[in-house]
Design a protein around this motif. Sequence first.
Motif, PDB file in Angstrom:
ATOM      1  N   VAL A  96       0.846  -1.190   0.000  1.00  0.00           N
ATOM      2  CA  VAL A  96       0.000   0.000   0.000  1.00  0.00           C
ATOM      3  C   VAL A  96       0.884   1.244   0.000  1.00  0.00           C
ATOM      4  CG1 VAL A  96      -1.882  -1.133   1.261  1.00  0.00           C
ATOM      5  CG2 VAL A  96      -0.167   0.171   2.541  1.00  0.00           C
ATOM      6  N   SER A  97       0.229   2.378  -0.267  1.00  0.00           N
ATOM      7  CA  SER A  97       0.888   3.677  -0.109  1.00  0.00           C
ATOM      8  C   SER A  97      -0.071   4.568   0.666  1.00  0.00           C
ATOM      9  CB  SER A  97       1.214   4.288  -1.481  1.00  0.00           C
ATOM     10  OG  SER A  97       1.887   5.523  -1.322  1.00  0.00           O
ATOM     11  N   THR A  98       0.358   5.005   1.851  1.00  0.00           N
ATOM     12  CA  THR A  98      -0.478   5.843   2.707  1.00  0.00           C
ATOM     13  C   THR A  98      -0.169   7.320   2.452  1.00  0.00           C
ATOM     14  OG1 THR A  98       1.125   5.653   4.507  1.00  0.00           O
ATOM     15  CG2 THR A  98      -0.675   4.038   4.472  1.00  0.00           C
ATOM     16  N   GLY A  99      -0.737   8.190   3.269  1.00  0.00           N
ATOM     17  CA  GLY A  99      -0.634   9.634   3.064  1.00  0.00           C
ATOM     18  C   GLY A  99       0.767  10.191   3.253  1.00  0.00           C
ATOM     19  N   ASN A 151      -0.978   0.883 -10.798  1.00  0.00           N
ATOM     20  CA  ASN A 151      -0.268   0.418  -9.606  1.00  0.00           C
ATOM     21  C   ASN A 151       0.984   1.240  -9.349  1.00  0.00           C
ATOM     22  OD1 ASN A 151      -1.891  -1.530  -8.432  1.00  0.00           O
ATOM     23  ND2 ASN A 151      -1.086  -3.176  -9.718  1.00  0.00           N
ATOM     24  N   ASP A 152       1.462   1.992 -10.367  1.00  0.00           N
ATOM     25  CA  ASP A 152       2.605   2.877 -10.151  1.00  0.00           C
ATOM     26  C   ASP A 152       2.300   3.927  -9.088  1.00  0.00           C
ATOM     27  OD1 ASP A 152       4.026   1.523 -12.079  1.00  0.00           O
ATOM     28  OD2 ASP A 152       3.680   3.002 -13.653  1.00  0.00           O
ATOM     29  N   LEU A 153       1.012   4.212  -8.835  1.00  0.00           N
ATOM     30  CA  LEU A 153       0.635   5.188  -7.810  1.00  0.00           C
ATOM     31  C   LEU A 153       0.720   4.613  -6.401  1.00  0.00           C
ATOM     32  CD1 LEU A 153      -2.371   6.867  -9.646  1.00  0.00           C
ATOM     33  CD2 LEU A 153      -0.103   7.852  -9.230  1.00  0.00           C
ATOM     34  N   ALA A 154       0.759   3.283  -6.288  1.00  0.00           N
ATOM     35  CA  ALA A 154       0.950   2.638  -4.980  1.00  0.00           C
ATOM     36  C   ALA A 154       2.455   2.519  -4.753  1.00  0.00           C
ATOM     37  CB  ALA A 154       0.259   1.288  -4.928  1.00  0.00           C
ATOM     38  N   LYS A 155       3.059   3.655  -4.462  1.00  0.00           N
ATOM     39  CA  LYS A 155       4.516   3.728  -4.276  1.00  0.00           C
ATOM     40  C   LYS A 155       4.938   2.894  -3.064  1.00  0.00           C
ATOM     41  CE  LYS A 155       4.984   7.142  -7.342  1.00  0.00           C
ATOM     42  NZ  LYS A 155       5.400   6.753  -8.686  1.00  0.00           N
ATOM     43  N   PRO A 156       6.237   2.577  -2.960  1.00  0.00           N
ATOM     44  CA  PRO A 156       6.707   1.851  -1.773  1.00  0.00           C
ATOM     45  C   PRO A 156       6.945   2.788  -0.580  1.00  0.00           C
ATOM     46  CG  PRO A 156       8.477   2.056  -3.363  1.00  0.00           C
ATOM     47  CD  PRO A 156       7.251   2.657  -4.001  1.00  0.00           C
ATOM     48  N   TYR A 157       6.340   3.968  -0.615  1.00  0.00           N
ATOM     49  CA  TYR A 157       6.487   4.967   0.450  1.00  0.00           C
ATOM     50  C   TYR A 157       5.193   5.778   0.503  1.00  0.00           C
ATOM     51  CZ  TYR A 157       7.709   7.597  -3.757  1.00  0.00           C
ATOM     52  OH  TYR A 157       7.703   8.144  -5.022  1.00  0.00           O
ATOM     53  N   PRO A 158       4.976   6.558   1.580  1.00  0.00           N
ATOM     54  CA  PRO A 158       3.759   7.367   1.677  1.00  0.00           C
ATOM     55  C   PRO A 158       3.696   8.389   0.536  1.00  0.00           C
ATOM     56  CG  PRO A 158       4.812   7.170   3.825  1.00  0.00           C
ATOM     57  CD  PRO A 158       5.777   6.631   2.801  1.00  0.00           C
ATOM     58  N   CYS A 163      -5.622   8.841   1.654  1.00  0.00           N
ATOM     59  CA  CYS A 163      -6.199   7.509   1.470  1.00  0.00           C
ATOM     60  C   CYS A 163      -5.101   6.451   1.536  1.00  0.00           C
ATOM     61  CB  CYS A 163      -6.910   7.412   0.113  1.00  0.00           C
ATOM     62  SG  CYS A 163      -8.524   8.217   0.065  1.00  0.00           S
ATOM     63  N   VAL A 164      -5.525   5.204   1.545  1.00  0.00           N
ATOM     64  CA  VAL A 164      -4.599   4.079   1.483  1.00  0.00           C
ATOM     65  C   VAL A 164      -4.735   3.486   0.085  1.00  0.00           C
ATOM     66  CG1 VAL A 164      -3.942   1.848   2.457  1.00  0.00           C
ATOM     67  CG2 VAL A 164      -4.892   3.633   3.952  1.00  0.00           C
ATOM     68  N   ARG A 165      -3.740   3.737  -0.757  1.00  0.00           N
ATOM     69  CA  ARG A 165      -3.731   3.159  -2.105  1.00  0.00           C
ATOM     70  C   ARG A 165      -3.300   1.709  -1.992  1.00  0.00           C
ATOM     71  NH1 ARG A 165      -0.224   8.005  -4.905  1.00  0.00           N
ATOM     72  NH2 ARG A 165      -1.831   9.634  -4.805  1.00  0.00           N
ATOM     73  N   VAL A 166      -4.118   0.811  -2.499  1.00  0.00           N
ATOM     74  CA  VAL A 166      -3.882  -0.629  -2.364  1.00  0.00           C
ATOM     75  C   VAL A 166      -3.611  -1.227  -3.742  1.00  0.00           C
ATOM     76  CG1 VAL A 166      -4.815  -2.805  -1.479  1.00  0.00           C
ATOM     77  CG2 VAL A 166      -5.503  -0.636  -0.412  1.00  0.00           C
ATOM     78  N   TRP A 167      -2.619  -2.095  -3.803  1.00  0.00           N
ATOM     79  CA  TRP A 167      -2.215  -2.757  -5.041  1.00  0.00           C
ATOM     80  C   TRP A 167      -3.404  -3.488  -5.659  1.00  0.00           C
ATOM     81  CZ3 TRP A 167       2.425  -1.719  -7.024  1.00  0.00           C
ATOM     82  CH2 TRP A 167       2.920  -2.514  -8.057  1.00  0.00           C
ATOM     83  N   ARG A 168      -3.546  -3.368  -6.979  1.00  0.00           N
ATOM     84  CA  ARG A 168      -4.541  -4.140  -7.717  1.00  0.00           C
ATOM     85  C   ARG A 168      -3.849  -5.378  -8.300  1.00  0.00           C
ATOM     86  NH1 ARG A 168      -5.577   0.031 -11.800  1.00  0.00           N
ATOM     87  NH2 ARG A 168      -6.020  -1.755 -13.085  1.00  0.00           N
ATOM     88  N   PRO A 169      -4.547  -6.499  -8.441  1.00  0.00           N
ATOM     89  CA  PRO A 169      -5.982  -6.696  -8.233  1.00  0.00           C
ATOM     90  C   PRO A 169      -6.372  -7.046  -6.802  1.00  0.00           C
ATOM     91  CG  PRO A 169      -5.075  -8.709  -9.101  1.00  0.00           C
ATOM     92  CD  PRO A 169      -3.921  -7.716  -9.010  1.00  0.00           C
ATOM     93  N   GLN A 170      -5.431  -7.097  -5.856  1.00  0.00           N
ATOM     94  CA  GLN A 170      -5.774  -7.540  -4.496  1.00  0.00           C
ATOM     95  C   GLN A 170      -6.905  -6.721  -3.886  1.00  0.00           C
ATOM     96  OE1 GLN A 170      -2.760  -7.377  -5.737  1.00  0.00           O
ATOM     97  NE2 GLN A 170      -1.438  -8.988  -4.944  1.00  0.00           N
ATOM     98  N   ILE A 171      -6.956  -5.400  -4.155  1.00  0.00           N
ATOM     99  CA  ILE A 171      -8.021  -4.575  -3.583  1.00  0.00           C
ATOM    100  C   ILE A 171      -9.393  -5.116  -3.988  1.00  0.00           C
ATOM    101  CG2 ILE A 171      -7.966  -2.855  -5.446  1.00  0.00           C
ATOM    102  CD1 ILE A 171      -8.883  -2.245  -1.722  1.00  0.00           C
ATOM    103  N   HIS A 172      -9.502  -5.664  -5.191  1.00  0.00           N
ATOM    104  CA  HIS A 172     -10.786  -6.183  -5.660  1.00  0.00           C
ATOM    105  C   HIS A 172     -11.263  -7.342  -4.771  1.00  0.00           C
ATOM    106  CE1 HIS A 172     -14.054  -6.983  -8.376  1.00  0.00           C
ATOM    107  NE2 HIS A 172     -13.660  -8.230  -8.519  1.00  0.00           N
ATOM    108  N   TYR A 173     -10.355  -8.254  -4.444  1.00  0.00           N
ATOM    109  CA  TYR A 173     -10.708  -9.393  -3.593  1.00  0.00           C
ATOM    110  C   TYR A 173     -10.971  -8.942  -2.166  1.00  0.00           C
ATOM    111  CZ  TYR A 173      -8.821 -11.660  -7.684  1.00  0.00           C
ATOM    112  OH  TYR A 173      -8.574 -12.029  -8.974  1.00  0.00           O
TER     113      TYR A 173
END
Length: 189
Positions: A96-99, A151-158, A163-173
């Motif tokens: 994920v990438s948080t604020g 998924n490039d927006l779900a950086k490995p840092y805040p 919001c909490v950006r969550v990697w796809r497709p996992q967010i769907h499940y």
Amino acid sequence: AASTAYRVEYRLKRLGYNPGTVDGVITSRTRQALCAWRETHGLPIGRYTLTSRDADSVLAATSRPSTTRSNGLYVNKTCQILYQVVDHKYRRIVWVSTGKSGYETPNGTGYVWKKWAGWHTSSIYSGAQMYDSIYFRRDRPGIALHGSISNDLAKPYPASHGCVRVWRPQIHYIFQETPIGRKVVVYSS
């Protein structure tokens, strides 16, 4: 013989801790997976590089650990990892990438109060596309867990606006498997 780093990455991937590309190179994504491993195994939490203690722990493991945590979603801002816990098991361990600074994702416990399936545009940030949004803080109604247009927006840092950006497709499940009322805990270790 494969390097220790390669073997650790391979084992992390097999156990569901996504280390990124399994190539023997300890990247920021590998450090996220190691951070999650450390937390779930009672080791000193942090995103530091691979240690011999980590390697011994990972290479000795045959399965994911169970947890005493109750059903819920747990967002560790230190690791930039989300754990989906169902029936005392880690069902998913997701990047994920948080604020970012000035837009921090608030620590604390919330409960899912609204879900918005599929794509919609943020009501706060013009043009920001959100996918399978899960809202969990009534006191901060703009804060959600969601997928992003890339998924490039779900950086490995805040990097988000809170919001909490969550990697796809996992967010769907996670969206499909997370009922209204489910606990969501955001914390730093």
